[in-house]
Design a protein around this motif. Structure first.
Motif, PDB file in Angstrom:
ATOM      1  N   GLU D 202       0.817  -1.208   0.000  1.00 18.35           N
ATOM      2  CA  GLU D 202       0.000   0.000   0.000  1.00 18.35           C
ATOM      3  C   GLU D 202       0.854   1.264   0.000  1.00 18.35           C
ATOM      4  OE1 GLU D 202      -3.544   1.895  -0.313  1.00 18.35           O
ATOM      5  OE2 GLU D 202      -3.068  -0.250  -0.518  1.00 18.35           O
ATOM      6  N   ALA D 203       1.856   1.255   0.887  1.00 20.63           N
ATOM      7  CA  ALA D 203       2.665   2.470   1.076  1.00 20.63           C
ATOM      8  C   ALA D 203       3.531   2.781  -0.133  1.00 20.63           C
ATOM      9  CB  ALA D 203       3.542   2.334   2.318  1.00 20.63           C
ATOM     10  N   ALA D 204       3.695   1.840  -1.041  1.00 20.70           N
ATOM     11  CA  ALA D 204       4.558   2.040  -2.211  1.00 20.70           C
ATOM     12  C   ALA D 204       3.949   3.008  -3.208  1.00 20.70           C
ATOM     13  CB  ALA D 204       4.836   0.707  -2.890  1.00 20.70           C
ATOM     14  N   LYS D 205       2.650   3.231  -3.092  1.00 24.84           N
ATOM     15  CA  LYS D 205       1.933   3.925  -4.167  1.00 24.84           C
ATOM     16  C   LYS D 205       2.404   5.336  -4.459  1.00 24.84           C
ATOM     17  CE  LYS D 205      -2.165   1.081  -4.162  1.00 24.84           C
ATOM     18  NZ  LYS D 205      -3.478   0.874  -3.562  1.00 24.84           N
ATOM     19  N   GLY D 206       2.904   6.033  -3.421  1.00 19.93           N
ATOM     20  CA  GLY D 206       3.360   7.400  -3.666  1.00 19.93           C
ATOM     21  C   GLY D 206       4.696   7.467  -4.396  1.00 19.93           C
ATOM     22  N   GLY D 207       5.361   6.347  -4.581  1.00 21.46           N
ATOM     23  CA  GLY D 207       6.740   6.310  -5.094  1.00 21.46           C
ATOM     24  C   GLY D 207       6.927   6.819  -6.510  1.00 21.46           C
ATOM     25  N   GLY D 208       6.781   5.971  -7.487  1.00 20.47           N
ATOM     26  CA  GLY D 208       6.972   6.395  -8.880  1.00 20.47           C
ATOM     27  C   GLY D 208       8.340   6.013  -9.420  1.00 20.47           C
ATOM     28  N   HIS D 209       8.660   6.523 -10.546  1.00 23.19           N
ATOM     29  CA  HIS D 209       9.969   6.521 -11.218  1.00 23.19           C
ATOM     30  C   HIS D 209      10.910   5.316 -11.064  1.00 23.19           C
ATOM     31  CE1 HIS D 209       8.648  10.619 -11.411  1.00 23.19           C
ATOM     32  NE2 HIS D 209       8.918  10.847 -10.153  1.00 23.19           N
ATOM     33  N   THR D 210      10.646   4.434 -10.103  1.00 21.59           N
ATOM     34  CA  THR D 210      11.670   3.454  -9.767  1.00 21.59           C
ATOM     35  C   THR D 210      12.093   2.572 -10.940  1.00 21.59           C
ATOM     36  OG1 THR D 210      10.992   3.425  -7.484  1.00 21.59           O
ATOM     37  CG2 THR D 210      12.219   1.509  -8.248  1.00 21.59           C
ATOM     38  N   GLU D 211      11.103   1.974 -11.618  1.00 17.55           N
ATOM     39  CA  GLU D 211      11.458   0.999 -12.653  1.00 17.55           C
ATOM     40  C   GLU D 211      12.282   1.609 -13.764  1.00 17.55           C
ATOM     41  OE1 GLU D 211       8.258  -1.541 -14.163  1.00 17.55           O
ATOM     42  OE2 GLU D 211       7.429  -1.368 -12.114  1.00 17.55           O
ATOM     43  N   GLN D 212      11.814   2.755 -14.258  1.00 14.34           N
ATOM     44  CA  GLN D 212      12.536   3.416 -15.339  1.00 14.34           C
ATOM     45  C   GLN D 212      13.956   3.779 -14.911  1.00 14.34           C
ATOM     46  OE1 GLN D 212      11.538   4.359 -18.881  1.00 14.34           O
ATOM     47  NE2 GLN D 212      13.710   4.102 -18.491  1.00 14.34           N
ATOM     48  N   SER D 213      14.096   4.280 -13.684  1.00 16.21           N
ATOM     49  CA  SER D 213      15.415   4.662 -13.190  1.00 16.21           C
ATOM     50  C   SER D 213      16.333   3.446 -13.085  1.00 16.21           C
ATOM     51  CB  SER D 213      15.304   5.332 -11.827  1.00 16.21           C
ATOM     52  OG  SER D 213      14.753   6.625 -11.963  1.00 16.21           O
ATOM     53  N   MET D 214      15.757   2.329 -12.717  1.00 21.30           N
ATOM     54  CA  MET D 214      16.545   1.086 -12.664  1.00 21.30           C
ATOM     55  C   MET D 214      17.045   0.746 -14.064  1.00 21.30           C
ATOM     56  SD  MET D 214      16.590  -0.837  -9.674  1.00 21.30           S
ATOM     57  CE  MET D 214      15.669  -1.139  -8.175  1.00 21.30           C
ATOM     58  N   ALA D 215      16.109   0.789 -15.023  1.00 24.20           N
ATOM     59  CA  ALA D 215      16.456   0.425 -16.399  1.00 24.20           C
ATOM     60  C   ALA D 215      17.554   1.345 -16.942  1.00 24.20           C
ATOM     61  CB  ALA D 215      15.221   0.508 -17.283  1.00 24.20           C
ATOM     62  N   TRP D 216      17.512   2.607 -16.551  1.00 21.67           N
ATOM     63  CA  TRP D 216      18.491   3.571 -17.049  1.00 21.67           C
ATOM     64  C   TRP D 216      19.808   3.547 -16.276  1.00 21.67           C
ATOM     65  CZ3 TRP D 216      14.466   8.052 -17.564  1.00 21.67           C
ATOM     66  CH2 TRP D 216      13.947   8.052 -18.879  1.00 21.67           C
ATOM     67  N   GLY D 217      19.888   2.722 -15.286  1.00 23.60           N
ATOM     68  CA  GLY D 217      21.134   2.679 -14.522  1.00 23.60           C
ATOM     69  C   GLY D 217      21.339   3.897 -13.646  1.00 23.60           C
ATOM     70  N   ILE D 218      20.229   4.575 -13.308  1.00 21.68           N
ATOM     71  CA  ILE D 218      20.346   5.700 -12.372  1.00 21.68           C
ATOM     72  C   ILE D 218      20.144   5.173 -10.958  1.00 21.68           C
ATOM     73  CG2 ILE D 218      19.378   7.918 -11.659  1.00 21.68           C
ATOM     74  CD1 ILE D 218      18.475   8.343 -14.545  1.00 21.68           C
ATOM     75  N   LYS D 219      19.256   4.245 -10.862  1.00 23.25           N
ATOM     76  CA  LYS D 219      18.975   3.624  -9.570  1.00 23.25           C
ATOM     77  C   LYS D 219      19.442   2.188  -9.674  1.00 23.25           C
ATOM     78  CE  LYS D 219      14.964   3.115  -6.473  1.00 23.25           C
ATOM     79  NZ  LYS D 219      15.446   3.753  -5.263  1.00 23.25           N
ATOM     80  N   ARG D 220      20.060   1.636  -8.640  1.00 25.54           N
ATOM     81  CA  ARG D 220      20.628   0.295  -8.749  1.00 25.54           C
ATOM     82  C   ARG D 220      19.982  -0.721  -7.813  1.00 25.54           C
ATOM     83  NH1 ARG D 220      24.345  -0.453 -13.100  1.00 25.54           N
ATOM     84  NH2 ARG D 220      25.090   1.649 -13.597  1.00 25.54           N
ATOM     85  N   PHE D 221      19.420  -0.236  -6.715  1.00 26.57           N
ATOM     86  CA  PHE D 221      18.827  -1.156  -5.735  1.00 26.57           C
ATOM     87  C   PHE D 221      17.438  -0.679  -5.323  1.00 26.57           C
ATOM     88  CE2 PHE D 221      23.413  -1.490  -5.163  1.00 26.57           C
ATOM     89  CZ  PHE D 221      23.601  -2.870  -5.218  1.00 26.57           C
ATOM     90  N   ALA D 222      16.614  -1.600  -4.913  1.00 29.57           N
ATOM     91  CA  ALA D 222      15.287  -1.259  -4.414  1.00 29.57           C
ATOM     92  C   ALA D 222      15.404  -0.601  -3.040  1.00 29.57           C
ATOM     93  CB  ALA D 222      14.416  -2.500  -4.321  1.00 29.57           C
ATOM     94  N   ASN D 223      14.447   0.283  -2.730  1.00 28.21           N
ATOM     95  CA  ASN D 223      14.452   0.977  -1.445  1.00 28.21           C
ATOM     96  C   ASN D 223      14.551   0.014  -0.266  1.00 28.21           C
ATOM     97  OD1 ASN D 223      14.079   3.244  -2.982  1.00 28.21           O
ATOM     98  ND2 ASN D 223      11.921   3.549  -2.427  1.00 28.21           N
ATOM     99  N   ASP D 224      13.707  -1.002  -0.302  1.00 29.79           N
ATOM    100  CA  ASP D 224      13.654  -1.916   0.846  1.00 29.79           C
ATOM    101  C   ASP D 224      14.957  -2.679   1.025  1.00 29.79           C
ATOM    102  OD1 ASP D 224      11.118  -1.234   1.795  1.00 29.79           O
ATOM    103  OD2 ASP D 224      10.134  -2.542   0.335  1.00 29.79           O
ATOM    104  N   ASP D 225      15.625  -2.968  -0.096  1.00 34.16           N
ATOM    105  CA  ASP D 225      16.897  -3.682   0.016  1.00 34.16           C
ATOM    106  C   ASP D 225      17.957  -2.816   0.682  1.00 34.16           C
ATOM    107  OD1 ASP D 225      15.675  -5.751  -1.233  1.00 34.16           O
ATOM    108  OD2 ASP D 225      16.554  -5.348  -3.213  1.00 34.16           O
ATOM    109  N   LEU D 226      18.003  -1.566   0.276  1.00 33.08           N
ATOM    110  CA  LEU D 226      18.983  -0.654   0.877  1.00 33.08           C
ATOM    111  C   LEU D 226      18.669  -0.426   2.353  1.00 33.08           C
ATOM    112  CD1 LEU D 226      19.355   1.988  -1.982  1.00 33.08           C
ATOM    113  CD2 LEU D 226      21.134   0.420  -1.163  1.00 33.08           C
ATOM    114  N   ARG D 227      17.381  -0.308   2.649  1.00 33.84           N
ATOM    115  CA  ARG D 227      16.971  -0.084   4.040  1.00 33.84           C
ATOM    116  C   ARG D 227      17.411  -1.248   4.915  1.00 33.84           C
ATOM    117  NH1 ARG D 227      12.441   3.079   3.812  1.00 33.84           N
ATOM    118  NH2 ARG D 227      11.500   1.432   2.549  1.00 33.84           N
ATOM    119  N   GLN D 228      17.176  -2.470   4.392  1.00 35.38           N
ATOM    120  CA  GLN D 228      17.561  -3.659   5.142  1.00 35.38           C
ATOM    121  C   GLN D 228      19.079  -3.692   5.371  1.00 35.38           C
ATOM    122  OE1 GLN D 228      15.418  -6.462   6.310  1.00 35.38           O
ATOM    123  NE2 GLN D 228      17.294  -6.459   7.525  1.00 35.38           N
ATOM    124  N   LYS D 229      19.800  -3.359   4.323  1.00 34.10           N
ATOM    125  CA  LYS D 229      21.259  -3.338   4.406  1.00 34.10           C
ATOM    126  C   LYS D 229      21.715  -2.339   5.483  1.00 34.10           C
ATOM    127  CE  LYS D 229      24.936  -3.156   1.006  1.00 34.10           C
ATOM    128  NZ  LYS D 229      25.332  -2.702  -0.327  1.00 34.10           N
TER     129      LYS D 229
END
Lengths: 250, 317, 250, 317
Positions: D202-229
């Motif tokens: 549910e809380a993910a809905k405000g996010g946006g942009h993530t997938e495209q940024s991943m594809a473009w190599g601007i973003k490399r990891f998911a939020n939750d993965d970094l948070r866990q790390k």
């Protein structure tokens, strides 16, 4: 250790911190009569704080005296709302703040005269006479400024807008006030809201102004010791000499 | 001239001149200048102690200090009112203060460096002021004399408070004692200079006005006499406090029945009076900027009063 | 206990207090580069003070450390000139102050490289490189502002006038400096006057301005612990936390 | 389209895009928005710690803090320069910040209430920032990636300094320990929220942009993965400090090989992001007023530079 101590500390700290801010006007007021009037109001509020601190010290289990509270307490332990700690603005800002705070105090102390605690009743009874005068004084100026010149109207309007974000906090029912209200010692801040707004609205209307809309943000946390930027500097100034001479008597 | 005769007769009989009485123009001018300077001194005098209100080391002291500075504002108001009975108004007098055309007591051009200075001001400065002012309670001009009676009563209260601040410090920690002694060291000589230049000798030359003011019953004692009286009063008080007054020449003169004391640095006195004291620029600048920042407020009050008056007129019509 | 300690304390306090004032610009400068530059100058001055305080503590018989001097000393014991303690004004005020103070420091540290005291020589040698950069930086801005727009010219002119009363004190030969000069450790402040004025005059001329006439009053007494109004408030802010936790290590 | 093909090939090969390379408009816009937001965060991020420069409790700490805030200004400058390679200029980006059209990290809308907050910011906030930023050192856009390499090096230095502040406090007086614990209590949850909303649910809905940024190599990891790390890294550090993290649900999960932790208050997160945080108004107002007060200085610099240029031209002619 009585649970209403936390509630009373909020009241005392509001009065103390606002007394400190108001006292900054002395030698800086627009006319000499106003140096005197604002000094007077500062003295009244200081008196309210001084009446409460020793009593709080006697019921919170610490036995602290007034200067322990005022001079030797760290920022996180202060329980005043953000409204009173904001830096001194122009005279219209001060009158907007004083109008709201004294309207709040009139409603508060009226309610507290019915407290189950005799000391609180005593403090409230004395304070009520004082804060009615403060409210009159602020009302007079808000009307004069609002219905004075074009410049004073503009400034008074802006001041009412600037003070707006700091008002909601006065009426928050935090744990301490809920407890104190349950014990019959205090009152729920939320119960004062409508009376205060009605008082202020009358004055603002007479001043040919309107109450501004709700602001996009509001202050929070003063009663939990979460303060705004000016608070630390206020305390640094207020406490510096006392802190510099540990254990000294003045 | 009949009116001058009436004035002279009142003065000769040591009676009070009242606002509606005829009076020589010079008398009026002298009084305006003196009362205004006195009023200005109260107003400027709020600053040195006002500087410590937000930093007073205890709540009790803070309350006393606020009340004291308030009293000074009140004294200023009485005195401006007394001056107004002579046909000038307060706004004009304030302008003259701000423009440097009228003076205030030079003592307030010294800084308050520590909390103990609040004590020293009360003890020494208010002490000297009372000594100067008590005779003015018998001044020939009625409104001024009556204002002074009120002022003196409060001043003597302030002097006791100042003494008590120092008393407490001298019975406190080593640092507090040093602070009190240091304050006395710095305020003693400027306090002595408050009585004005000597009445005789080289240093007297800058003085003026004295003889005429004496004749008119505005001034009652010579500067040096009041200064001596002040020294005689303060030395035993200093002893009681445990404060050493900073004058190696200070000693009891059995023959004169007075304390002898050293020479005041009149060069410093004139320098500070001319404007080159530690706080002259700051004091006036503070006053002026408060006044200017408040201009729109005073204008609003005037505009509102005018609107109210015309509304009342309309509704009466 | 060596008599030159009092002289060195004046130098250290000048640097310390001016570092404190300059650090107030951080987040308040007209552009981000300037936040950095003024922070840098503050850091250099802080470094100068920190180099001197422990040495002073080792020769004044007290054994005090840097924080004893900075955090636990009362106003009357500070030996800095009034120039550095004045409240932050506008950017032109700061550049006027920095121009004078760094020109003074260039002359001072040039002279001190010939001191008979090796520690002083070391401090001066390091400081000299720093203060030359400070002088260049201030000069650049004074010229830009003086020869910039009509407004900046007016402001720069006013700033040079406002700083004027605080300059004479830099060149007063007080007892401490006379003693230090006699010992060969320090230099007479008066001997620096002409060199400093010449440096400043060149810059002011390039800025299409002239040096103002002597002011009708001048500050006095900083080297004797007689300070101006802003000093107490500066110390309250700077020392409050340290004073609030006696004996703590940070 | 050839240029789009070149871009895709570079991305596919995990190569760097440079300013002169062709790039999709969306890629450019996304980068400008992200780099600007990052730059703004450095600049606004100067304020919470800048608040303590004049009050730092020791000279050593004061020097370190000034240097740190200076570093943040420097990071802001690198990043604005990186954004400028994409065809916007700094003045325009600052206007967007001041107008509220571009954001900065919401973490800086929390107040610094005690000296210990300077420690908590270094330890937790810079810690989380590094976790977010290290992957950006491999970002597909060259100038951004290179700026991040420099930034990350300094940030990890800041993080150690923050840890050391808290370490010293936790070994200090009782009041100092309480101050450190209180700071961690207040900064822990906002630091966790710095990784952004959850990637799912549910809380993910405000996010946006993530997938495209991943594809473009601007973003490399998911939020939750970094948070866990981040949580996995910080829990042992908290133990070492002796600080109790304010999360009763925090415990080692043997099965997952990670720490479990409680639910972030996303309502608060969104509220603060929308502008109703404790310091949003203050931060922007502070920035804006410094910028406005400095306008005449920047204008003077521009005017002087123009004069100099025309003087050079004249003397060359």
């Amino acid at each position: 250790e009585r649970p209403e101590a936390a509630y009373l500390l909020g009241l005392a700290d509001d009065a103390m911190v606002y007394a400190q801010r108001l006292s900054e006007w002395m030698t800086n007021a627009p006319q000499i009569e106003e140096d005197m009037a604002l000094g007077n109001i500062a003295l009244d509020l200081l008196g309210q704080a001084r009446a409460l601190y020793p009593y709080i010290g006697s019921i919170d289990g610490t036995g602290r005296g007034e200067d322990d509270y005022a001079m030797l307490r760290d920022e996180r332990d202060w329980r005043n709302v953000h409204l009173v700690e904001q830096e001194r603005g122009d005279f219209a800002d001060e009158m907007a703040r004083l109008l709201w705070f004294s309207a709040y105090q009139v409603e508060l102390h009226t309610a507290l005269t019915g407290s189950s605690d005799d000391v609180v009743v005593g403090v409230a009874g004395k304070a009520l006479k004082e804060v009615r005068y403060h409210l009159d004084h602020a009302s007079l100026w808000v009307v004069r400024l609002g219905d004075g010149t074009a410049e004073s109207h503009r400034r008074m309007k802006a001041a009412l807008e600037r003070v707006q974000p700091h008002l909601a906090e006065l009426f928050d029912d935090d744990d301490a006030s809920v407890t104190a209200a349950e014990l019959g010692v205090g009152v729920l801040p939320s119960s004062l809201h409508d009376g205060v707004v009605a008082r202020v609205r009358r004055v603002v209307q007479e001043a040919t102004l309107t109450l501004p809309d709700a602001s996009p943000w509001r202050s929070r946390g003063g009663r939990a010791g979460i303060h705004s930027r000016p608070m630390g500097y206020l305390l640094a100034e207020m406490q510096h000499i006392a802190r510099s001479h540990p254990g000294a008597t003045w | 001239e009949a009116s001058q005769g009436g004035f002279d007769a009142l003065i000769a009989a040591d009676q009070r001149i009242e606002p509606r009485d005829a009076m020589p123009e010079k008398y009026r001018e002298t009084l305006i200048r003196q009362i205004a300077q006195h009023a200005h001194s109260e107003i400027i005098g709020m600053q040195p102690e006002g500087n410590w209100i937000t930093r007073a080391p205890s709540l009790r002291r803070k309350a006393i200090l606020i009340a004291k500075v308030q009293d000074e504002a009140g004294h200023g108001l009485y005195l401006y009112s007394a001056a107004e009975t002579l046909g000038v108004d307060r706004a004009e007098l304030l302008d003259r203060l701000h423009d440097g055309k009228q003076k205030y007591s030079s003592i307030f051009n010294y800084p308050t460096l520590t909390w103990a200075d609040c004590g020293a001001i009360g003890w020494l400065v208010d002490g000297a002021a009372i000594m100067n002012q008590v005779p003015l309670c018998r001044c020939s001009y009625g409104p001024y004399a009556r204002a002074m009676i009120r002022v003196c009563k409060e001043e003597s209260f302030h002097q006791r408070q100042g003494f008590e601040i120092l008393w407490t410090l001298m019975r406190g920690t080593e640092a507090q004692q040093a602070m009190a002694q240091d304050a006395a060291d710095r305020w003693w000589w400027p306090a002595l200079a408050m009585f004005g230049p000597p009445d005789t000798g080289e240093a007297a030359k800058g003085g003026g006005h004295t003889e005429q003011s004496m004749a008119w019953g505005i001034k009652r004692f010579a500067n040096d006499d009041l200064r001596q009286k002040f020294v005689d009063m303060m030395v035993p008080q200093a002893d009681k406090l445990g404060i050493v007054l900073p004058d190696p020449d200070l000693r009891w003169n059995e023959e004169r029945g007075h304390y002898d004391f050293g020479e005041i640095d009149w060069d410093e006195f004139w320098r500070v009076l001319r404007g080159d004291g530690p706080c002259n620029a700051e004091r006036i600048e503070h006053r002026r900027s408060a006044h200017e920042e408040g201009a729109w407020v005073r204008e609003a009050a005037t505009a509102y009063a005018a609107k109210q008056a015309s509304r009342r007129q309309e509704s009466a019509a």
